[in-house]
Design an enzyme around this catalytic site. Structure first.
Site, PDB file in Angstrom:
ATOM      1  N   ASP A  92       0.639  -1.206  -0.137  1.00 34.95           N
ATOM      2  CA  ASP A  92       0.149   0.037  -0.097  1.00 34.95           C
ATOM      3  C   ASP A  92       0.957   1.240   0.210  1.00 34.95           C
ATOM      4  OD1 ASP A  92      -1.762   2.001   0.477  1.00 34.95           O
ATOM      5  OD2 ASP A  92      -3.245   0.559   1.651  1.00 34.95           O
ATOM      6  N   HIS A 162     -11.953   5.840   1.292  1.00 37.50           N
ATOM      7  CA  HIS A 162     -11.911   6.932   2.209  1.00 37.50           C
ATOM      8  C   HIS A 162     -11.792   8.167   1.073  1.00 37.50           C
ATOM      9  CE1 HIS A 162      -7.653   6.882   1.627  1.00 37.50           C
ATOM     10  NE2 HIS A 162      -7.962   5.825   2.041  1.00 37.50           N
ATOM     11  N   HIS A 170      -7.158  10.471   5.275  1.00 35.39           N
ATOM     12  CA  HIS A 170      -8.557   9.922   5.636  1.00 35.39           C
ATOM     13  C   HIS A 170      -9.499  10.714   6.082  1.00 35.39           C
ATOM     14  CE1 HIS A 170      -6.502   5.458   6.553  1.00 35.39           C
ATOM     15  NE2 HIS A 170      -6.982   5.483   5.197  1.00 35.39           N
ATOM     16  N   GLU A 195     -11.002   0.583  -1.746  1.00 35.84           N
ATOM     17  CA  GLU A 195      -9.972  -0.163  -1.381  1.00 35.84           C
ATOM     18  C   GLU A 195     -10.583  -1.482  -0.619  1.00 35.84           C
ATOM     19  OE1 GLU A 195      -7.107   0.794   1.531  1.00 35.84           O
ATOM     20  OE2 GLU A 195      -8.028   2.974   2.054  1.00 35.84           O
TER      21      GLU A 195
HETATM   22 MN    MN Z   1      -3.665   2.857   0.601  1.00 32.24          MN
HETATM   23 MN    MN Z   2      -6.428   4.138   1.267  1.00 36.00          MN
END
Ligand code: MN
Ligand code: MN
Length: 298
Positions: A92, A162, A170, A195
């Site tokens: 990520d 988000h 976020h 995601e």
């Molecule tokens: Mn991510």
């Molecule tokens: Mn994310």
């Protein structure tokens, strides 16, 4: 500000998002190639984070390298000696330019469960196809859930997509990976990350041992010199997450604890699938438009 200035400023912000996204797409591709049985996790993290800087961006957060039942927030320590085995590896990765963030994730499967990876990727693509201004995020939750369960797996219920804002990775709206009672309506110009996580377990994550990722949450004064040195060192990250391994201050572990107790920093514990089963993830960042969306991290 007159209308022309406003249009110019919006165009500049869009360019920063799309540039961050283009850098990130290249970094994701090259970093994923480094993930092989026997390769060092720390080398892979350093490779990706250095490539981001070489390409003219900044890491928006430490590269998360989460293996198997780990879903998120794992990243190597400074002296990490771990190497990949036959793992399901989630990378990520985030890039920002002046705080405008692109966020993406890919699963590299060394474990022999390609269909679990396909489930998360198919759910992400189906959600992206459905996005347009006016759609309710609850509809996206249904699409993601139905796609993953169609593969015979479960979505992770307590992880979500988000919104993104300058120096904030976020913010609302939440994009659910499961059906929810009430969502929110997406609007033109919103930048959101979708995601989906898929698992052959029960579909819930909880906090496990180990914390390497932090962010600044408060400015309360603190006297201890070592703690103050860290506050100085983390200033460039503003409110974005950083890794303990990025810091060179003395008495790091003790001073970080002091800062956490004093309310200056907060930690991101590793999130693990509760039944210890495998987790896959796919993620893109997109801009919501009238008739659809533009994915900036392709
Ligand atoms: Mn991510
Ligand atoms: Mn994310």
């Amino acid at each position: 500000m007159d209308e022309n200035e406003l249009i110019k400023e919006i165009k500049e912000i869009v360019t920063k998002y799309t540039t961050a996204g283009k850098i990130l797409a290249r970094v994701r591709k090259e970093t994923a190639k480094q993930v092989q049985v026997g390769a060092s996790l720390l080398d892979v993290a350093n490779f990706g984070e250095n490539m981001i800087r070489k390409e003219g961006g900044e890491p928006a957060f430490p590269i998360n390298i989460s293996c198997n039942e780990e879903a998120a927030h794992a990243t190597p320590t400074k002296e990490d000696t771990d190497v990949f085995g036959e793992d399901m590896v989630k990378l990520d990765i985030g890039v920002h330019i002046d705080g405008y963030i692109a966020d993406t994730a890919i699963t590299v499967d060394l474990s022999g469960h390609p269909e679990l990876v396909d489930a998360a990727e198919a759910a992400l693509e189906a959600a992206i196809q459905a996005v347009h201004a006016g759609i309710n995020t609850a509809e996206l939750g249904v699409i993601i859930n139905d796609t993953i369960t169609g593969f015979g797996y479960k979505p992770v219920a307590n992880l979500t997509g988000h919104g993104l804002a300058q120096y904030m990775q976020h913010v609302p709206p939440t994009i659910p990976n499961i059906p929810v009672d009430s969502g929110v309506v997406l609007e033109v110009g919103q930048v959101v990350a979708i995601e989906p996580f898929a698992t052959d377990g029960r579909g819930y994550v909880s906090e496990g041992a180990g914390t390497e990722i932090y962010n600044k949450v408060g400015n309360k004064p603190i006297r201890a010199p070592a703690a103050r040195a860290i506050l100085k060192e983390i200033e460039p990250f503003k409110t974005l997450p950083f890794a303990k391994r990025w810091l060179n201050s003395k008495h790091l572990d003790f001073a970080m604890l002091q800062l956490e107790k004093n309310g200056n920093i907060s930690s991101y514990p590793v999130l693990k699938e509760e039944t210890g089963k495998l987790v896959s993830q796919a993620e893109h960042t997109l801009m919501v438009e009238e008739d659809g969306c533009t994915v900036i991290t392709r």
